[in-house]
Structure formats: structure tokens, C-alpha cells
Design a protein around this motif. Structure first.
Motif, PDB file in Angstrom:
ATOM      1  N   LYS A 118      30.448 -18.470 -27.966  1.00  0.00           N
ATOM      2  CA  LYS A 118      30.543 -19.853 -28.424  1.00  0.00           C
ATOM      3  C   LYS A 118      31.323 -19.955 -29.726  1.00  0.00           C
ATOM      4  N   ASP A 119      31.095 -19.016 -30.634  1.00  0.00           N
ATOM      5  CA  ASP A 119      31.843 -19.026 -31.893  1.00  0.00           C
ATOM      6  C   ASP A 119      33.322 -18.792 -31.644  1.00  0.00           C
ATOM      7  N   TRP A 120      33.619 -17.851 -30.747  1.00  0.00           N
ATOM      8  CA  TRP A 120      35.023 -17.571 -30.426  1.00  0.00           C
ATOM      9  C   TRP A 120      35.695 -18.809 -29.825  1.00  0.00           C
ATOM     10  N   PHE A 121      35.019 -19.466 -28.886  1.00  0.00           N
ATOM     11  CA  PHE A 121      35.618 -20.623 -28.235  1.00  0.00           C
ATOM     12  C   PHE A 121      35.808 -21.774 -29.222  1.00  0.00           C
ATOM     13  N   SER A 122      34.871 -21.962 -30.132  1.00  0.00           N
ATOM     14  CA  SER A 122      35.008 -23.006 -31.131  1.00  0.00           C
ATOM     15  C   SER A 122      36.256 -22.796 -31.974  1.00  0.00           C
ATOM     16  N   SER A 123      36.516 -21.543 -32.345  1.00  0.00           N
ATOM     17  CA  SER A 123      37.716 -21.222 -33.106  1.00  0.00           C
ATOM     18  C   SER A 123      38.969 -21.349 -32.248  1.00  0.00           C
ATOM     19  N   PHE A 124      38.857 -20.981 -30.986  1.00  0.00           N
ATOM     20  CA  PHE A 124      40.011 -20.977 -30.074  1.00  0.00           C
ATOM     21  C   PHE A 124      40.454 -22.390 -29.696  1.00  0.00           C
ATOM     22  N   ALA A 125      39.506 -23.253 -29.328  1.00  0.00           N
ATOM     23  CA  ALA A 125      39.849 -24.566 -28.783  1.00  0.00           C
ATOM     24  C   ALA A 125      39.562 -25.722 -29.731  1.00  0.00           C
ATOM     25  N   GLY A 126      38.792 -25.480 -30.796  1.00  0.00           N
ATOM     26  CA  GLY A 126      38.551 -26.508 -31.786  1.00  0.00           C
ATOM     27  C   GLY A 126      37.765 -27.698 -31.263  1.00  0.00           C
ATOM     28  N   ASN A 131      35.036 -31.514 -27.157  1.00  0.00           N
ATOM     29  CA  ASN A 131      35.078 -32.776 -26.422  1.00  0.00           C
ATOM     30  C   ASN A 131      35.224 -32.535 -24.919  1.00  0.00           C
ATOM     31  N   ALA A 132      36.015 -31.511 -24.549  1.00  0.00           N
ATOM     32  CA  ALA A 132      36.192 -31.193 -23.132  1.00  0.00           C
ATOM     33  C   ALA A 132      34.880 -30.729 -22.513  1.00  0.00           C
ATOM     34  N   LEU A 133      34.137 -29.889 -23.228  1.00  0.00           N
ATOM     35  CA  LEU A 133      32.867 -29.384 -22.705  1.00  0.00           C
ATOM     36  C   LEU A 133      31.855 -30.501 -22.512  1.00  0.00           C
ATOM     37  N   ASP A 134      31.936 -31.552 -23.321  1.00  0.00           N
ATOM     38  CA  ASP A 134      31.024 -32.688 -23.164  1.00  0.00           C
ATOM     39  C   ASP A 134      31.196 -33.369 -21.808  1.00  0.00           C
ATOM     40  N   LEU A 140      30.857 -23.496 -14.297  1.00  0.00           N
ATOM     41  CA  LEU A 140      32.224 -23.285 -14.753  1.00  0.00           C
ATOM     42  C   LEU A 140      32.304 -23.214 -16.279  1.00  0.00           C
ATOM     43  N   CYS A 141      31.316 -23.766 -16.971  1.00  0.00           N
ATOM     44  CA  CYS A 141      31.304 -23.690 -18.441  1.00  0.00           C
ATOM     45  C   CYS A 141      30.117 -22.864 -18.937  1.00  0.00           C
ATOM     46  N   GLY A 142      29.523 -22.040 -18.054  1.00  0.00           N
ATOM     47  CA  GLY A 142      28.395 -21.205 -18.432  1.00  0.00           C
ATOM     48  C   GLY A 142      28.733 -20.269 -19.578  1.00  0.00           C
ATOM     49  N   GLY A 143      27.883 -20.232 -20.589  1.00  0.00           N
ATOM     50  CA  GLY A 143      28.116 -19.399 -21.764  1.00  0.00           C
ATOM     51  C   GLY A 143      28.862 -20.111 -22.866  1.00  0.00           C
ATOM     52  N   LEU A 144      29.580 -21.193 -22.517  1.00  0.00           N
ATOM     53  CA  LEU A 144      30.320 -21.959 -23.513  1.00  0.00           C
ATOM     54  C   LEU A 144      29.505 -23.114 -24.067  1.00  0.00           C
ATOM     55  N   ASP A 145      28.571 -23.621 -23.265  1.00  0.00           N
ATOM     56  CA  ASP A 145      27.758 -24.772 -23.647  1.00  0.00           C
ATOM     57  C   ASP A 145      26.343 -24.548 -23.141  1.00  0.00           C
ATOM     58  N   ALA A 146      25.352 -24.943 -23.942  1.00  0.00           N
ATOM     59  CA  ALA A 146      23.959 -24.667 -23.605  1.00  0.00           C
ATOM     60  C   ALA A 146      23.520 -25.332 -22.307  1.00  0.00           C
ATOM     61  N   LYS A 147      24.132 -26.462 -21.944  1.00  0.00           N
ATOM     62  CA  LYS A 147      23.716 -27.172 -20.733  1.00  0.00           C
ATOM     63  C   LYS A 147      24.253 -26.529 -19.463  1.00  0.00           C
ATOM     64  N   CYS A 148      25.193 -25.613 -19.596  1.00  0.00           N
ATOM     65  CA  CYS A 148      25.842 -25.001 -18.430  1.00  0.00           C
ATOM     66  C   CYS A 148      25.173 -23.675 -18.087  1.00  0.00           C
ATOM     67  N   PRO A 149      24.754 -23.471 -16.837  1.00  0.00           N
ATOM     68  CA  PRO A 149      24.089 -22.221 -16.448  1.00  0.00           C
ATOM     69  C   PRO A 149      25.076 -21.081 -16.241  1.00  0.00           C
ATOM     70  N   GLY A 150      24.568 -19.858 -16.275  1.00  0.00           N
ATOM     71  CA  GLY A 150      25.382 -18.693 -15.960  1.00  0.00           C
ATOM     72  C   GLY A 150      26.258 -18.251 -17.117  1.00  0.00           C
TER      73      GLY A 150
END
Length: 447
Positions: A118-126, A131-134, A140-150
Motif C-alpha cells: 500500500k505504501d509503494w502504491f501510494s508513492s507510485f500512483a499518488g 481516487n481510482a481505487l475508490d 482486482l485491487c486486492g492488497g491495494l485497498d482494505a475493501k478488496c479481498p485477496g
């Protein structure tokens, strides 16, 4: 001449610092990411046409890597770029060091237990990435956002790292010369036969070696063989999320794929599309396979399905036998996030997940076919109809026949002097041609 010199100098510098790091004990798994390269490429003046992206977890790499090295990396005479997740105590140097025999570049990163996606992605995509993850849900977004499984986000991160390594090599080590093709392969894949030669592949296309398990999109179990341009679309999924325009286009593409998915699949995997008052897509819930298909369609990438000669392995442990002083296999298991037990293959000496039982059997038959008859352009298009019927392939091999499909004809290669020795098959060059159009047989012989 200057370009070759610069390329050699770049590899030499990279190799120097790699060797220094290894002497100091910096190279290890766990706790961070580390580069690893080989200067044997200095002895090659010709650039590789193909780059291999090796990605995933190292749980089964000890068992899979020999087959990947022989049947993909060496067979394609490729440079290798990798992004791997490893638990502490795993000796990557011993495994990857075997690539030095090919005198080709290999370079990449290993991410240990302390890596924070999550820290890496925050730095990578800003903020644009947030906003995209929202607007996304599902694995498909598992591991990037708490609401996404896997944990699909870890796979997408590995693919991005591979792409960055390839781009850096093209820019700094190859004098701006790009690769023609990229072969994408999971680290836990056991490959039974030589990979399809790139001379048979077209540009602007991704060839996906997977007979099934599309799950509403495109199967990502066996990786892909893509033209360089198409590989950017396959590997660069996370880059879309850092661009507002691309994210809007992605939502439209995801919505299209979800709406076209079989109803049974959509309901089972809980796909959904939420539209705003103006009819535009507000959010989508989907999976990794749908995300793969959507981004490839966004970039206009053509897709072909080709026969798969690989299957995915489990992790197996080994211990020393006190009496015979050799290593004995014990306790085959999947990582905790896989819910399927493992099965031991006595012939190959590997364990594979029971979820992949059909892929294991399918790859065995297709591997025999490739050993018998090799790859050919028409065969690449035989996977969805002929090669998906395992019983038909077994029957044809038993009857000393081989077949490949082309547009309106089925070509059958007759093995008049075929023999079996250590599972190797030898074929002659007699060919029977059967017409599909008029359903009558025509015969010809190729010399």
C-alpha cells in the motif's frame, strides 16, 4: 561501435555493484528488495530479441526454475527480468546464479516480508491512484485497498517492476534498442516442453497459453507471450490507475467485459457495475482476469490462445535422510491463501495443487505433442478446439499421428517411423490433409 561499448560498460557497472553487494552479504530475501545481475552478457555482442518476465512467489521456485530455465529462458535465448516475493531464509542466489550459463542479462528485485504494498502504491500512483481505487472493488485491487479481498495487487506490482526493469535495460544497457517480444511466466510454473519460437508470433498480439479458467476475462495462470508493445499493456496495469483519463476509460472497459461475462460466472464471482445518473460508470467490482482483458482491449491488443505446456506447483519441503544421505521430499503444501491441497507427481518429482488437476493433465499431453511434432504456425490456433480435447490427443499419439489446425483445414502429420524411447517421439514428414468444408478427405505428401 559506440553503442556496444556503452552497453558493455553499463552491464559492467551493474555487475560490479552487484558483486560488491553480494560480498558484503546484502543479497538476501526478506526485509527489502535487491538487484541481482550477471556480467556474462558482456561476452555477447548480439542483443537478445526476447525478454522474460519471471514473477510471483518463490514458494515453488526451487522445483520449477530448472524447467523454466531450460524450456523458456534458454530455448528463447532471452534476457531475464524478475520480480519475486520471498520468505526469509530462501537462497535465491543459488538458483538465479545458474542463469550465468546462458551469457545473457538477468536482473530484478526480490521483495521480502517487510515490503508494504500500500505504501509503494501510494508513492507510485499518488492521489489519482487513491481516487481510482475508490471506484474499484473485487479481487482486482486486492492488497491495494482494505475493501478488496485477496492479493492480486502483489501480482500487479510484480508485473510493474518487470516492466520497469525491461525499460531500464532497453534505455541504458541496449542503447535504446527495444525487445521484440516479452515472455511472461509465473515463478511457480513447471514447463514440460520447449516454448513456442518467437519466429511464429505476430506483432501487436499477446498469446495466452491457457485452455480454460478465464473467469469472465482472460486467464492469467500461464502468463503470456506478447509483442513488446502489447507487453506494456499486459505488464503496466497499475499505470492506468495513476491517470484520470485512463481510469475513466478503464471503468468503461471493465464495465463492457463484466456485462459480456456469462451470467453464471458473473453471479458466482459477484461482478457488478454501478452507473451514475448520467449513465457513466461510477464503479466496478471484478477480478484480475477481467482487469487483464479490459486493459488489453483498451490498448487494442489482439489476443490468440495457444496450447499450454505448463502447470502450477505447490511448495514442497525437503529433509536429509540419515541412512542414504540424500534429500527426501516431505510436506507438500500451498501458501495459506490457496485453499486447495497438493498432489505429488512421482514421474516429475514435483507437487502441484489439486485445483490445477486438469491443467496438469492437459500440459502432459500437449507437452508430448510438442516433443513429437514441434511447434508450427497452424498449431498455435489448435488450442481451443483440438488441443483442449485431451482424449483425442492421446488417441492420435497412440495411433502414431500428430495434428494441427489451420483455417479451413486440419493437417495431420503421419509418424510412419515413430518410436518411443524415454518419452521422446520422432515423426516423419508425411502429411494428410482433411477438408472441413466439404467433409471429404483429400491427401497430400510434403517432402
Amino acid at each position: 561501435m559506440l553503442r556496444v561499448t556503452n552497453w558493455r560498460l553499463g552491464v559492467a557497472v551493474a555487475t560490479y555493484f552487484t558483486l560488491i553487494a553480494r560480498v558484503r552479504g546484502v543479497f538476501r530475501s526478506g526485509g527489502g528488495d535487491y538487484d541481482y545481475g550477471y556480467g556474462g552478457a558482456l561476452e555477447r555482442e548480439d542483443h537478445a530479441r526476447t525478454a522474460v518476465c519471471l514473477f510471483g512467489r518463490t514458494d515453488a521456485l526451487e522445483w520449477s526454475f530448472g524447467s523454466i530455465r531450460e524450456n523458456i529462458i534458454s530455448a528463447l535465448d532471452a534476457d531475464t527480468f524478475y520480480s519475486l516475493s520471498s520468505s526469509k531464509g530462501f537462497d535465491m542466489g543459488q538458483i538465479l546464479g545458474s542463469l550465468s550459463e546462458g551469457k545473457r542479462l538477468f536482473k530484478g528485485k526480490i521483495f521480502g516480508d517487510e515490503f508494504h504494498l500500500k505504501d509503494w502504491f501510494s508513492s507510485f500512483a499518488g492521489e489519482k491512484g487513491r481516487n481510482a481505487l475508490d471506484r474499484l472493488n473485487g479481487n482486482l485491487c486486492g492488497g491495494l485497498d482494505a475493501k478488496c479481498p485477496g492479493g492480486v495487487g502483489y501480482m500487479l506490482h510484480h508485473l510493474e517492476v518487470c516492466l520497469q526493469e525491461i525499460e531500464e535495460a532497453e534505455r541504458n544497457l541496449r542503447g535504446g534498442q527495444g525487445y521484440d517480444f516479452v515472455r511472461i511466466v509465473r515463478a511457480e510454473s513447471f514447463v514440460r516442453a520447449k516454448d513456442v519460437p518467437t519466429s511464429l508470433l505476430d506483432g501487436s498480439t499477446c498469446y495466452i497459453p491457457c485452455p480454460q479458467e478465464d473467469n469472465g476475462g482472460y486467464c492469467d495462470q500461464g502468463g503470456a507471450a506478447c509483442s513488446r508493445e502489447a507487453a506494456s499493456a499486459y505488464l503496466g496495469g497499475l499505470r492506468i490507475l495513476g491517470d484520470d483519463t485512463d481510469t475513466t476509460n478503464l471503468l468503461e472497459a471493465l464495465g463492457k467485459v463484466v456485462r459480456n461475462a456469462p451470467t453464471e460466472t458473473s453471479e458466482m464471482l459477484a461482478f457488478s457495475v454501478v452507473e451514475g445518473e448520467d449513465g457513466s460508470i461510477h464503479s466496478v467490482s471484478a477480478n484480475a482476469e477481467v482487469f487483464l482483458r479490459a486493459r488489453l482491449e483498451m490498448r487494442g491488443v489482439q489476443i490468440e490462445r495457444i496450447p499450454d505446456t505448463s502447470f502450477r506447483l505447490c511448495r514442497c519441503d525437503k529433509k536429509k535422510s540419515s541412512s542414504l544421505d540424500h534429500e527426501t521430499v516431505i510436506n507438500c503444501h500451498n501458501p495459506s491463501f490457496y485453499k486447495h491441497p497438493c498432489v505429488w507427481d512421482e514421474e516429475l518429482g514435483v507437487g502441484y495443487t489439486s485445483q490445477m488437476e486438469s491443467e496438469h493433465g492437459y500440459s502432459r499431453i500437449v507437452g508430448r505433442y510438442v516433443e513429437a511434432c514441434g511447434w508450427s504456425r497452424p498449431m498455435l490456433f489448435a488450442s481451443t478446439q483440438q488441443l483442449s480435447r485431451i482424449n483425442d490427443i492421446e488417441r492420435m499419439l497412440e495411433n502414431e499421428e500428430c495434428f494441427v489446425q489451420a483455417i479451413s483445414y486440419v493437417y495431420i502429420l503421419k509418424c510412419t517411423h515413430m518410436y518411443i524411447m524415454r518419452n521422446n517421439l520422432t515423426c516423419s514428414r508425411y502429411v494428410i490433409i482433411e477438408s472441413w468444408v466439404c467433409n471429404t478427405a483429400m491427401y497430400a505428401v510434403y517432402i
